[in-house]
Design an enzyme around this catalytic site. Sequence first.
Site, short mmCIF file in Angstrom:
data_model
loop_
_atom_site.label_atom_id
_atom_site.label_comp_id
_atom_site.label_asym_id
_atom_site.label_seq_id
_atom_site.Cartn_x
_atom_site.Cartn_y
_atom_site.Cartn_z
N PHE A 47 -15.06 3.84 7.67
CA PHE A 47 -13.71 4.18 7.23
C PHE A 47 -13.55 4.21 5.71
O PHE A 47 -12.44 4.43 5.21
CB PHE A 47 -12.69 3.20 7.84
N GLU A 87 -9.49 -10.25 -7.40
CA GLU A 87 -8.60 -9.10 -7.17
C GLU A 87 -7.40 -9.12 -8.12
O GLU A 87 -6.97 -8.07 -8.62
CB GLU A 87 -8.15 -9.10 -5.71
N TYR A 122 -12.71 -1.83 -3.32
CA TYR A 122 -13.15 -1.94 -1.92
C TYR A 122 -14.66 -1.79 -1.77
O TYR A 122 -15.14 -1.45 -0.68
CB TYR A 122 -12.43 -0.90 -1.06
N THR A 159 -5.14 -7.49 10.76
CA THR A 159 -5.42 -6.19 10.12
C THR A 159 -4.85 -5.05 10.94
O THR A 159 -4.26 -4.11 10.41
CB THR A 159 -6.95 -6.01 9.95
N ARG A 170 2.89 -6.83 8.91
CA ARG A 170 2.19 -5.68 9.50
C ARG A 170 2.81 -5.27 10.84
O ARG A 170 2.89 -4.09 11.14
CB ARG A 170 0.70 -5.96 9.62
N ASN A 221 -2.10 -0.03 6.95
CA ASN A 221 -1.55 -1.31 7.43
C ASN A 221 -0.64 -2.02 6.43
O ASN A 221 -0.51 -3.23 6.43
CB ASN A 221 -2.68 -2.22 7.93
N HIS A 242 -1.97 -5.60 1.62
CA HIS A 242 -3.26 -6.28 1.48
C HIS A 242 -2.99 -7.74 1.17
O HIS A 242 -2.03 -8.07 0.48
CB HIS A 242 -4.05 -5.66 0.32
N ARG A 289 -1.81 -14.72 4.56
CA ARG A 289 -2.47 -13.97 5.65
C ARG A 289 -1.75 -14.20 6.98
O ARG A 289 -1.69 -13.32 7.82
CB ARG A 289 -3.96 -14.32 5.71
N LYS A 345 0.83 -1.21 0.00
CA LYS A 345 0.00 0.00 0.00
C LYS A 345 0.87 1.26 0.00
O LYS A 345 2.08 1.20 0.26
CB LYS A 345 -0.94 -0.05 1.20
P1 CMP Z 1 -7.38 -4.73 4.17
O1 CMP Z 1 -7.88 -5.77 5.11
O2 CMP Z 1 -6.26 -5.02 3.26
O3 CMP Z 1 -8.63 -4.18 3.32
C1 CMP Z 1 -9.59 -3.34 3.92
C2 CMP Z 1 -8.86 -2.17 4.51
O4 CMP Z 1 -9.67 -1.22 5.20
C3 CMP Z 1 -7.93 -2.68 5.62
O5 CMP Z 1 -6.91 -3.45 5.05
C4 CMP Z 1 -7.51 -1.37 6.24
O6 CMP Z 1 -6.60 -0.66 5.42
C5 CMP Z 1 -8.87 -0.67 6.24
N1 CMP Z 1 -9.57 -0.93 7.50
C6 CMP Z 1 -10.10 -2.08 7.95
N2 CMP Z 1 -10.67 -1.92 9.14
C7 CMP Z 1 -10.51 -0.63 9.46
C8 CMP Z 1 -10.90 0.15 10.57
N3 CMP Z 1 -11.58 -0.38 11.60
N4 CMP Z 1 -10.58 1.45 10.57
C9 CMP Z 1 -9.92 1.98 9.54
N5 CMP Z 1 -9.51 1.29 8.42
C10 CMP Z 1 -9.81 -0.01 8.40
#
Ligand code: CMP
Length: 139
Positions: free
Chosen positions: A59, A128, A51, A93, A104, A114, A117, A87, A11
């Site tokens: 968010f 994807e 997304y 996450t 991460r 984070n 992905h 993963r 990212k």
């Molecule tokens: P990823 O799981 O790759 O894809 C969805 C993204 O949304 C996640 O990574 C974060 O970058 C973002 N995300 C997920 N949960 C939250 C949250 N609670 N608050 C802010 N951003 C989030």
Amino acid sequence: MVTNRTFTMLKPDSLEKGNTGAILEKINASGFKIVAMKQTQMSRRDAETFYAIHKDRPFFADLVTYMTRGPIVAAILEKENAVEDFRTLIGATNPEDAAEGTIRKMFAKSISENAVHGSDSDENAFIEGSFHFSGREIF
Ligand code: CMP
């Protein structure tokens, strides 16, 4: 459907901090073969489409802004049990919850920024990967 592949994006925060090489090295060292890779920048429309599943989440707007603010590295990775193993490699996450040694934990700043992905299923890995790559770009 190919089930030994997953899809990843490094990212914008990873590229801004100069972490691309270190993250790719960790991915390679963990046994993943890169079968497609490109540096690109997502448009707002790209990010909103990619997304779409999160469009009703609070968010979502910040996520689209974050993912479009600079270049990303998109890649398709191959390994037995790729989705699950990747993963595990990237960790939770929220980096605060991620295990020591995960990507991460090492490179992410927060739950929203984070670093990487990783697809959550074989089906999504295919969807994807196809979003970012044509058949001619996958080896
Ligand atoms: P990823 O799981 O790759 O894809 C969805 C993204 O949304 C996640 O990574 C974060 O970058 C973002 N995300 C997920 N949960 C939250 C949250 N609670 N608050 C802010 N951003 C989030």
